[in-house]
Design a protein around this motif. Structure first.
Motif: not given
Length: 289
Positions: A249-274
Motif C-alpha cells: 500500500s505504501s510501496d507498490p513497486a517494491k512488491a513486484w521485484a520478488p515476483i520477477a525473481g520467481a519468473v527468472v528462477m523458472g527460466l534458469v531451471a528451464a535452462g539447466i534442463v536444456a
C-alpha cells in the motif's frame, strides 16, 4: 549454430518487451477501478497502487529495500532466489529419482501399473496448504543421528512431491515408446528385460524424459515458493513475496521485484534442463520429426 542459439534469446527478449508494452497500454487505456461484473473482477485496476509503471518497478529494484543505506532490493531478491532455487533443485532431484523408479516398476509389472497409477493421480489432488504442516510436523519427529531436520528440508520434500508426478508419467510414456517390431527383434535375439531397457527403452525415453523434467522443474519451483509461504521458511523468495506484499500500500513497486525473481528462477531451471538435453542430443532425433 550461433543463429540457432541466439534466436530463442531474441524471441524471449521480444516477448518480455511485448508484455511490458501491453502492461503500459492497459494502464494508459484501462479504467482506473478496473472492470467488474456481478461483483467479480474481470480486469484489474490501473491505479499506481495496483499497477505501477514498469520503469518505476525497475527503478525501485535498484534502490535500498529499507532505509537509505540498506541492501538493494535486487540484491535481496537475488539472494532469496538463490536459496529457493537450491531447495527446488534438491526437490527436483528427489522427485526425478522417485519418478523414474516408479516408471520402471510400472513398466516392468503390469499389476503395479494398474495398482499404482490411480494413486499417483490421486496424490496430486491434495492441496499444498494442507500437506505442508503435516510434512513439517513429521520431519520434526525424525531422528537421523546428529543430523537435525531443518525447515528447508520439509520444503524440498514438498517440492519433490509435486515434481515426481510429471516425471513418472513422462518416463513411463517414454519407456513404452519403442515400436512393437523393435521389441520383437530384441525378444527374438534373446535379449532380456535389462538389456532391452538399457539399449532400447531408455534411449527411446529420453525425449519424453526431458519434457517431463522441464515440467517437473517448473512444478518444483512453484512447490518450493508455495511451501516457503505455508511452512514459514525464511530466506527464500516465497517469504520475500509475503514480506514485500505487506508494504504494497505504501510501496507498490517494491512488491513486484520478488515476483520477477520467481519468473527468472523458472527460466534458469528451464535452462539447466536444456543444457542437460544438449548432452543427450543424440537420443533426441524423434523431436525433430
Amino acid at each position: 549454430m550461433r543463429a540457432r542459439g541466439t534466436r530463442p534469446l531474441l524471441l524471449g527478449a521480444l516477448g518480455a518487451l511485448g508484455l511490458a508494452a501491453l502492461w503500459e497500454l492497459y494502464k494508459a487505456l484501462g479504467p482506473a477501478e478496473g472492470v467488474a461484473l456481478g461483483g467479480t473482477v474481470l480486469l484489474p485496476r490501473t491505479t499506481d497502487l495496483a499497477m505501477p509503471h514498469v520503469w518505476d518497478a525497475v527503478a525501485r529494484a535498484f534502490q535500498p529495500a529499507t532505509g537509505a543505506a540498506g541492501e538493494l532490493v535486487v540484491v535481496a531478491v537475488a539472494r532469496a532466489a538463490g536459496q529457493t532455487l537450491g531447495t527446488a533443485a534438491i526437490g527436483l532431484l528427489l522427485g526425478a529419482v522417485v519418478g523414474v523408479l516408479l516408471a520402471l516398476v510400472m513398466q516392468r509389472f503390469r499389476l503395479a501399473d494398474r495398482a499404482m497409477l490411480p494413486w499417483l493421480i490421486l496424490s496430486q489432488t491434495v492441496p499444498l496448504i494442507a500437506l505442508a504442516p503435516l510434512v513439517v510436523a513429521w520431519g520434526g519427529r525424525l531422528e537421523l543421528g546428529a543430523l537435525q531436520w531443518e525447515r528447508w528440508m520439509s520444503v524440498a520434500v514438498i517440492a519433490s512431491y509435486l515434481a515426481f508426478f510429471p516425471i513418472a508419467i513422462g518416463t513411463l510414456r517414454g519407456l513404452r515408446a519403442p515400436e512393437q517390431e523393435h521389441l520383437d527383434l530384441f525378444r527374438a535375439q534373446g535379449v532380456g528385460w535389462w538389456g532391452t531397457l538399457r539399449y532400447l527403452r531408455l534411449p527411446a525415453a529420453v525425449p519424453q524424459l526431458l519434457s517431463s523434467l522441464r515440467l517437473g522443474a517448473a512444478t518444483a519451483i512453484i512447490g518450493t515458493v508455495v511451501a516457503e509461504v505455508s511452512t514459514g521458511a525464511r530466506g527464500g523468495i516465497g517469504r520475500l513475496i509475503v514480506e514485500y506484499a505487506q508494504s504494497g500500500s505504501s510501496d507498490p513497486a517494491k512488491a513486484w521485484a520478488p515476483i520477477a525473481g520467481a519468473v527468472v528462477m523458472g527460466l534458469v531451471a528451464a535452462g539447466i534442463v536444456a543444457l542437460a538435453g544438449l548432452a543427450l542430443r543424440d537420443y533426441r532425433r524423434a523431436e525433430a520429426r
